[in-house]
Design a protein around this motif. Sequence first.
Motif, mmCIF file in Angstrom:
data_model
loop_
_atom_site.group_PDB
_atom_site.id
_atom_site.type_symbol
_atom_site.label_atom_id
_atom_site.label_comp_id
_atom_site.label_asym_id
_atom_site.label_seq_id
_atom_site.Cartn_x
_atom_site.Cartn_y
_atom_site.Cartn_z
ATOM 1 N N ASN A 199 7.348 10.866 3.932
ATOM 2 C CA ASN A 199 7.701 11.517 5.193
ATOM 3 C C ASN A 199 9.111 11.093 5.611
ATOM 4 O O ASN A 199 9.337 10.555 6.698
ATOM 5 C CB ASN A 199 6.675 11.141 6.279
ATOM 6 N N VAL A 200 10.044 11.322 4.682
ATOM 7 C CA VAL A 200 11.446 10.952 4.894
ATOM 8 C C VAL A 200 12.297 12.155 4.486
ATOM 9 O O VAL A 200 12.027 12.803 3.480
ATOM 10 C CB VAL A 200 11.835 9.714 4.060
ATOM 11 N N ALA A 201 13.332 12.447 5.264
ATOM 12 C CA ALA A 201 14.195 13.600 4.980
ATOM 13 C C ALA A 201 14.844 13.448 3.606
ATOM 14 O O ALA A 201 15.261 12.335 3.231
ATOM 15 C CB ALA A 201 15.272 13.723 6.050
ATOM 16 N N PRO A 202 14.943 14.537 2.820
ATOM 17 C CA PRO A 202 15.544 14.461 1.468
ATOM 18 C C PRO A 202 16.936 13.840 1.460
ATOM 19 O O PRO A 202 17.265 13.073 0.547
ATOM 20 C CB PRO A 202 15.585 15.924 1.022
ATOM 21 N N PHE A 203 17.750 14.149 2.480
ATOM 22 C CA PHE A 203 19.108 13.604 2.530
ATOM 23 C C PHE A 203 19.066 12.080 2.610
ATOM 24 O O PHE A 203 19.850 11.382 1.960
ATOM 25 C CB PHE A 203 19.853 14.181 3.730
ATOM 26 N N THR A 204 18.128 11.559 3.387
ATOM 27 C CA THR A 204 17.985 10.106 3.522
ATOM 28 C C THR A 204 17.444 9.493 2.239
ATOM 29 O O THR A 204 17.899 8.430 1.802
ATOM 30 C CB THR A 204 17.048 9.780 4.704
ATOM 31 N N VAL A 205 16.477 10.172 1.611
ATOM 32 C CA VAL A 205 15.919 9.692 0.342
ATOM 33 C C VAL A 205 17.020 9.574 -0.702
ATOM 34 O O VAL A 205 17.104 8.592 -1.448
ATOM 35 C CB VAL A 205 14.802 10.639 -0.153
ATOM 36 N N ILE A 206 17.894 10.571 -0.753
ATOM 37 C CA ILE A 206 18.960 10.591 -1.759
ATOM 38 C C ILE A 206 19.923 9.424 -1.542
ATOM 39 O O ILE A 206 20.314 8.740 -2.490
ATOM 40 C CB ILE A 206 19.698 11.946 -1.714
ATOM 41 N N ILE A 256 19.337 6.531 -0.015
ATOM 42 C CA ILE A 256 18.684 5.243 -0.294
ATOM 43 C C ILE A 256 18.485 5.069 -1.804
ATOM 44 O O ILE A 256 18.719 3.986 -2.355
ATOM 45 C CB ILE A 256 17.336 5.162 0.451
ATOM 46 N N SER A 257 18.046 6.143 -2.480
ATOM 47 C CA SER A 257 17.775 6.022 -3.919
ATOM 48 C C SER A 257 19.058 5.741 -4.698
ATOM 49 O O SER A 257 19.037 5.004 -5.689
ATOM 50 C CB SER A 257 17.107 7.292 -4.439
ATOM 51 N N CYS A 262 19.700 4.565 8.019
ATOM 52 C CA CYS A 262 18.244 4.685 7.868
ATOM 53 C C CYS A 262 17.593 3.454 8.474
ATOM 54 O O CYS A 262 18.245 2.442 8.745
ATOM 55 C CB CYS A 262 17.860 4.817 6.395
ATOM 56 N N SER A 263 16.299 3.542 8.665
ATOM 57 C CA SER A 263 15.544 2.391 9.186
ATOM 58 C C SER A 263 15.071 1.532 8.014
ATOM 59 O O SER A 263 15.047 1.977 6.863
ATOM 60 C CB SER A 263 14.349 2.873 10.002
ATOM 61 N N LEU A 320 10.003 2.460 2.116
ATOM 62 C CA LEU A 320 9.199 3.554 1.562
ATOM 63 C C LEU A 320 9.848 4.124 0.303
ATOM 64 O O LEU A 320 9.178 4.344 -0.714
ATOM 65 C CB LEU A 320 9.037 4.663 2.612
ATOM 66 N N VAL A 321 11.159 4.359 0.372
ATOM 67 C CA VAL A 321 11.859 4.914 -0.788
ATOM 68 C C VAL A 321 11.900 3.890 -1.918
ATOM 69 O O VAL A 321 11.714 4.240 -3.094
ATOM 70 C CB VAL A 321 13.284 5.357 -0.396
ATOM 71 N N ALA A 322 12.127 2.621 -1.584
ATOM 72 C CA ALA A 322 12.162 1.572 -2.608
ATOM 73 C C ALA A 322 10.823 1.459 -3.317
ATOM 74 O O ALA A 322 10.764 1.285 -4.547
ATOM 75 C CB ALA A 322 12.546 0.232 -1.978
ATOM 76 N N ASP A 323 9.727 1.596 -2.560
ATOM 77 C CA ASP A 323 8.394 1.525 -3.172
ATOM 78 C C ASP A 323 8.164 2.705 -4.108
ATOM 79 O O ASP A 323 7.617 2.549 -5.205
ATOM 80 C CB ASP A 323 7.319 1.503 -2.077
#
Length: 572
Positions: free
Chosen positions: A110-117, A119-120, A440-441, A447-450
């Motif tokens: 439940n994280v916006a794709p832009f934020t996921v990108i 962080i990843s 990001c928080s 969440l993304v790291a996991d």
Amino acid sequence: MSRLEAKKPPLFISEPLTGDAVSQSLSVLSRILKSSYGPAGRLKQLHNGVGGCVCTTSQSSTLLGHLSISQPVLRVLTASVRNHVSRFSDCGLFAAILCCGFIENFRSLNVAPFTVIKISRHLLGLCMEHLKSEACGCRVSVDFSRVETLACLVRSILTSKPACMLNKTEVDHLTSLVLKAFIYTVPSRVETNVVLGKCVIIPVKGRRVVDSTVFPGLLIEAPEIQLGKPLAVKRTGSNMIKIALFSVSMSGDGFNPEEGTVAVHHGVSLEVSELNQLLHVGKQLVKDEVGLVVCQKVMHPSLKQSLKENGVLAVDRAGLSVMEPLGRMTGSQPIASIHSLSPGCYGTLKDLCIESFASKHFLRLIPEDTVTCSLILCNRSETAWDELKRVCETAEHMLQLTVKEPFALLGGGCTETHLASYIRYKSSSLPASTFKDLDCSQTQYQLVADGFCRSLESVARSLSHDGEEILTDMVYGHSWFVPSGSPCVSKWSDLVSRCGCGMNDNTEDLGWRFLQGQSGCPVIQGCPKEPSAKVADLLALDCFAAKCSGLQVALETANLILDLSYIIEDQN
């Protein structure tokens, strides 16, 4: 007059990753790839459904090249992985499985794709920084003055493809041959810009794998050459053999009616004119002291006889595959026309000899500085030979890449679980400024790291095909395999002997834990340690450059797919 059909508007598909069709196709592709992964991977038979060749393989280049994929999202994924394989030859399944894992794990957050990108990419940076650091516990230095690590790398590649159907004796024999062939391609003189030579693979099907052998120089099949007769070849004043290399047909029927119309005077024969020109070329070759003529295509019998009478050895039907290495090793320029010969197009050879193998006769061309060799590769069946040829080419390419970056990564799933352990350790101790920079928080980052770590661990789990349980230790972060049906014991050390890569054994208590599916593993209390053991004789290794590229390609491709908002398809 035919009826004109109205032009259809394009089809717009919004948020393609939320559709059931894409999810199901991605899941099917992921299962196909995972079931093909590793030494125990299951073979796939591919055919087009309307007859034709049936292909048996577990290699990513063949799998992805033969699969018919209609989903645009999956076509992006397969095209990206195939491009990686075209450049690095290896780690295609690793990249594809990891990419599928990233997509499946990231899109459920439940994280916006832009934020996921964002962080990843930061997580990828941590991985690459760790892999390139001296303290990395899953990286092995390759010492080219010792053969052990190189042999481990080649052996790991050979054993990873079950369709080759090799036993241990055959693997050991081929490992030795591939290393020997590679050493032949390394120049003896060190220059500023070192260019490695070429290993040409020659097929012999229906023979035992252990019959395979390697020769320095280049072998050209020459069935007309008779054994037992000495080779009388003209030499230059410096005792070298001058060679001319023709890429054009010398059969005497060079005119092609499809290329246009030729105006011929009355009484003039095209065939006779062409033959006269060929014989004129032969006289020029004799005058220029050429001792060997190699033609890629067919040579006219009269020209061959004329050259033979003047002490010039002629070989035709050499084929396209030998032209590039032959030109490289002799310094000759392929001659593309019989109407113009330049003195600078000739090359030189040190010697010639005849080799016989499995009822075939070969002419062996020996240059002054041997950086070209010929690997006669045998296998029992055509399918197994095709697979083995690709594997040997991959092994040669891996050794070439290792010259540029003299490192290897631990195989057997240990690099993946080690990186997952490292990322969990690093992500749990990042300063608050990192989250501010990424906008990001801390919860979003975790969440993304996991999801990133679960994706890496899913690659390690893909090596299990017979119900084995997979463990990871809390000291080194390596993967360990427990055979299916093992009895319940109080100590894991009673069931595991060595980790997946073979670096660590069970002599110390490493705090083993199950490599869980979706819930992840406990965080290691501290950075995973670097094993103190030296490189084992049977260590499983992966090419450093290929695996690093596979990791980057997997994430960048997944991020590209996650960022898709629309797919626009032309319906006409």
